[in-house]
Write a protein that holds these residues in place. Structure first.
Motif, PDB file in Angstrom:
ATOM      1  N   HIS A  10       0.834  -1.184   0.000  1.00  0.00           N
ATOM      2  CA  HIS A  10       0.000   0.000   0.000  1.00  0.00           C
ATOM      3  C   HIS A  10       0.876   1.244   0.000  1.00  0.00           C
ATOM      4  O   HIS A  10       1.844   1.324   0.730  1.00  0.00           O
ATOM      5  N   GLY A  11       0.510   2.228  -0.815  1.00  0.00           N
ATOM      6  CA  GLY A  11       1.228   3.490  -0.806  1.00  0.00           C
ATOM      7  C   GLY A  11       1.832   3.835  -2.141  1.00  0.00           C
ATOM      8  O   GLY A  11       1.593   3.174  -3.138  1.00  0.00           O
ATOM      9  N   TYR A  12       2.613   4.874  -2.172  1.00  0.00           N
ATOM     10  CA  TYR A  12       3.278   5.339  -3.389  1.00  0.00           C
ATOM     11  C   TYR A  12       4.765   5.488  -3.113  1.00  0.00           C
ATOM     12  O   TYR A  12       5.156   6.262  -2.237  1.00  0.00           O
ATOM     13  N   GLY A  13       5.583   4.755  -3.798  1.00  0.00           N
ATOM     14  CA  GLY A  13       7.028   4.865  -3.626  1.00  0.00           C
ATOM     15  C   GLY A  13       7.542   4.114  -2.415  1.00  0.00           C
ATOM     16  O   GLY A  13       8.296   3.174  -2.539  1.00  0.00           O
ATOM     17  N   VAL A  14       7.102   4.510  -1.236  1.00  0.00           N
ATOM     18  CA  VAL A  14       7.433   3.801   0.002  1.00  0.00           C
ATOM     19  C   VAL A  14       6.200   2.975   0.358  1.00  0.00           C
ATOM     20  O   VAL A  14       5.126   3.512   0.552  1.00  0.00           O
ATOM     21  N   LEU A  15       6.369   1.681   0.401  1.00  0.00           N
ATOM     22  CA  LEU A  15       5.237   0.770   0.546  1.00  0.00           C
ATOM     23  C   LEU A  15       5.415  -0.157   1.736  1.00  0.00           C
ATOM     24  O   LEU A  15       6.511  -0.636   2.000  1.00  0.00           O
ATOM     25  N   VAL A  25      10.688  -0.125  -1.161  1.00  0.00           N
ATOM     26  CA  VAL A  25      10.817   1.087  -1.957  1.00  0.00           C
ATOM     27  C   VAL A  25      10.698   0.721  -3.430  1.00  0.00           C
ATOM     28  O   VAL A  25      11.327  -0.227  -3.895  1.00  0.00           O
ATOM     29  N   ARG A  26       9.870   1.506  -4.150  1.00  0.00           N
ATOM     30  CA  ARG A  26       9.659   1.232  -5.568  1.00  0.00           C
ATOM     31  C   ARG A  26       9.776   2.518  -6.374  1.00  0.00           C
ATOM     32  O   ARG A  26       9.256   3.553  -5.989  1.00  0.00           O
ATOM     33  N   ASN A  27      10.458   2.428  -7.510  1.00  0.00           N
ATOM     34  CA  ASN A  27      10.529   3.534  -8.450  1.00  0.00           C
ATOM     35  C   ASN A  27       9.241   3.499  -9.263  1.00  0.00           C
ATOM     36  O   ASN A  27       9.012   2.575 -10.032  1.00  0.00           O
ATOM     37  N   ARG A  31       8.719   1.138 -12.263  1.00  0.00           N
ATOM     38  CA  ARG A  31       8.111   0.025 -11.512  1.00  0.00           C
ATOM     39  C   ARG A  31       9.164  -0.967 -10.992  1.00  0.00           C
ATOM     40  O   ARG A  31       8.885  -2.114 -10.710  1.00  0.00           O
ATOM     41  N   GLU A  32      10.385  -0.493 -10.855  1.00  0.00           N
ATOM     42  CA  GLU A  32      11.487  -1.322 -10.365  1.00  0.00           C
ATOM     43  C   GLU A  32      11.552  -1.232  -8.847  1.00  0.00           C
ATOM     44  O   GLU A  32      11.428  -0.166  -8.263  1.00  0.00           O
ATOM     45  N   TRP A  33      11.760  -2.374  -8.192  1.00  0.00           N
ATOM     46  CA  TRP A  33      11.898  -2.424  -6.734  1.00  0.00           C
ATOM     47  C   TRP A  33      13.352  -2.223  -6.359  1.00  0.00           C
ATOM     48  O   TRP A  33      14.254  -2.736  -7.022  1.00  0.00           O
ATOM     49  N   LEU A  34      13.582  -1.479  -5.297  1.00  0.00           N
ATOM     50  CA  LEU A  34      14.936  -1.292  -4.777  1.00  0.00           C
ATOM     51  C   LEU A  34      15.408  -2.619  -4.190  1.00  0.00           C
ATOM     52  O   LEU A  34      14.688  -3.262  -3.429  1.00  0.00           O
ATOM     53  N   ARG A  35      16.599  -3.016  -4.570  1.00  0.00           N
ATOM     54  CA  ARG A  35      17.175  -4.287  -4.104  1.00  0.00           C
ATOM     55  C   ARG A  35      18.514  -4.038  -3.444  1.00  0.00           C
ATOM     56  O   ARG A  35      19.176  -3.046  -3.712  1.00  0.00           O
ATOM     57  N   THR A  36      18.918  -4.967  -2.598  1.00  0.00           N
ATOM     58  CA  THR A  36      20.229  -4.850  -1.952  1.00  0.00           C
ATOM     59  C   THR A  36      21.313  -5.174  -2.974  1.00  0.00           C
ATOM     60  O   THR A  36      21.138  -6.054  -3.822  1.00  0.00           O
ATOM     61  N   ALA A  37      22.404  -4.457  -2.918  1.00  0.00           N
ATOM     62  CA  ALA A  37      23.482  -4.650  -3.879  1.00  0.00           C
ATOM     63  C   ALA A  37      24.167  -6.003  -3.696  1.00  0.00           C
ATOM     64  O   ALA A  37      24.551  -6.649  -4.667  1.00  0.00           O
ATOM     65  N   ALA A  38      24.296  -6.434  -2.457  1.00  0.00           N
ATOM     66  CA  ALA A  38      25.048  -7.659  -2.174  1.00  0.00           C
ATOM     67  C   ALA A  38      24.323  -8.921  -2.642  1.00  0.00           C
ATOM     68  O   ALA A  38      24.925  -9.803  -3.256  1.00  0.00           O
ATOM     69  N   TRP A  55      14.092   6.174  -0.981  1.00  0.00           N
ATOM     70  CA  TRP A  55      13.236   6.434  -2.143  1.00  0.00           C
ATOM     71  C   TRP A  55      13.615   7.744  -2.817  1.00  0.00           C
ATOM     72  O   TRP A  55      13.624   7.840  -4.038  1.00  0.00           O
ATOM     73  N   LYS A  56      13.941   8.767  -2.028  1.00  0.00           N
ATOM     74  CA  LYS A  56      14.293  10.064  -2.597  1.00  0.00           C
ATOM     75  C   LYS A  56      15.529   9.953  -3.488  1.00  0.00           C
ATOM     76  O   LYS A  56      15.651  10.680  -4.462  1.00  0.00           O
ATOM     77  N   VAL A  57      16.437   9.053  -3.185  1.00  0.00           N
ATOM     78  CA  VAL A  57      17.627   8.844  -4.003  1.00  0.00           C
ATOM     79  C   VAL A  57      17.295   7.931  -5.183  1.00  0.00           C
ATOM     80  O   VAL A  57      17.750   8.150  -6.305  1.00  0.00           O
ATOM     81  N   PHE A  58      16.488   6.912  -4.954  1.00  0.00           N
ATOM     82  CA  PHE A  58      16.159   5.902  -5.955  1.00  0.00           C
ATOM     83  C   PHE A  58      15.223   6.458  -7.030  1.00  0.00           C
ATOM     84  O   PHE A  58      15.363   6.160  -8.203  1.00  0.00           O
ATOM     85  N   GLU A  59      14.241   7.259  -6.652  1.00  0.00           N
ATOM     86  CA  GLU A  59      13.276   7.835  -7.590  1.00  0.00           C
ATOM     87  C   GLU A  59      13.970   8.945  -8.367  1.00  0.00           C
ATOM     88  O   GLU A  59      14.515   9.866  -7.782  1.00  0.00           O
ATOM     89  N   VAL A  60      13.945   8.879  -9.682  1.00  0.00           N
ATOM     90  CA  VAL A  60      14.768   9.777 -10.482  1.00  0.00           C
ATOM     91  C   VAL A  60      14.067  11.059 -10.921  1.00  0.00           C
ATOM     92  O   VAL A  60      14.733  12.022 -11.260  1.00  0.00           O
TER      93      VAL A  60
END
Length: 67
Positions: A10-15, A25-27, A31-38, A55-60
């Motif tokens: 539920h929500g926008y960007g931060v879910l 967190v979703r862009n 529609r890409e989900w933020l994933r861990t780099a490792a 999200w503020k960094v991930f959303e372009v």
């Protein structure tokens, strides 16, 4: 095997992921989900503030009121 996208968010960007009891967190543009780099797993945040900061960094795109 679990689905790569969480269900019932539920929500926008931060879910809120009710199943995992964490924020995701979703862009919204891609529609890409933020994933861990490792590990490449979906990133999980225990607080809304931490997720919002990510999200503020991930959303372009610029949000209303930004220059």
């Amino acid at each position: 095997m679990k689905s790569p996208e969480p269900a019932k968010l539920h929500g926008y960007g931060v879910l809120w992921d009710t199943g995992a009891q964490c924020y995701r967190v979703r862009n919204e543009m891609t529609r890409e989900w933020l994933r861990t780099a490792a590990t490449g797993e979906l990133a999980a945040f225990s607080s809304f503030d931490a997720a919002w900061g990510a999200w503020k960094v991930f959303e372009v795109h610029k949000r209303p009121g930004e220059q």
